[in-house]
Design a protein around this motif. Structure first.
Motif: not given
Ligand code: ZN
Ligand code: ZN
Length: 151
Positions: A93, A109, A114, A129, A131
């Motif tokens: 991720r 990142e 989450e 997912h 992003e």
């Protein structure tokens, strides 16, 4: 002396064993091109590079191999799940910065993204997912633009 090519072959052979694949020169060439690659290449880019070694390989074969890799979670297929798809050599991720000038995609990142899920998304369904996608102009393109202004 260690031979880096042999080490790569061994690494990929082990990977093939662990997922139950046959070791093929085509799979190896695609995997080796993507290993450590941060370019998020589209199929054509992968194909061009693999062709240097395997001139007869078809675009379809390269796409099939990429899709197999993505299905196994070895790489990630980005949006547009068709022949125009980009592939990310890093399946973990992470987030993306899209440069609207040069078209490159950069990784970054946001930690624990989450846990920052908006309630509105959770209400829609179960999230698989997360992003972040940022569009902008990368530093390199900004500098090029500056230089052109000065000139
Ligand atoms: Zn750029
Ligand atoms: Zn990425």
């Amino acid at each position: 002396m260690k031979n880096p090519q042999n080490e790569l072959i061994q690494e990929f052979a082990e990977l093939c064993r662990s997922v139950g694949w046959k070791f093929t020169p085509a799979r190896f060439a695609v995997w080796r091109y993507l290993r450590g690659n941060t370019e998020h290449p589209v199929v054509d880019r992968v194909w061009e590079n693999v062709k240097l070694e395997l001139p007869k390989i078809s675009r379809e074969s390269v796409f099939r191999i990429l899709s197999d890799f993505a299905e196994r979670g070895l790489i990630a297929m980005m949006d547009r799940p068709n022949v125009l798809a980009r592939f990310d050599a890093n399946p973990k991720r992470h987030d993306h910065f899209y440069c609207s000038k040069c078209g490159r995609v950069f990784d970054f990142e946001i930690e624990n993204l989450e846990t920052l899920l908006p309630e509105a998304a959770v209400k829609i369904g179960s999230v698989e997912h997360v992003e972040t996608r940022i569009r902008g102009v990368c530093r390199e393109c900004l500098q090029t633009a500056e230089k052109q202004e000065v000139a």
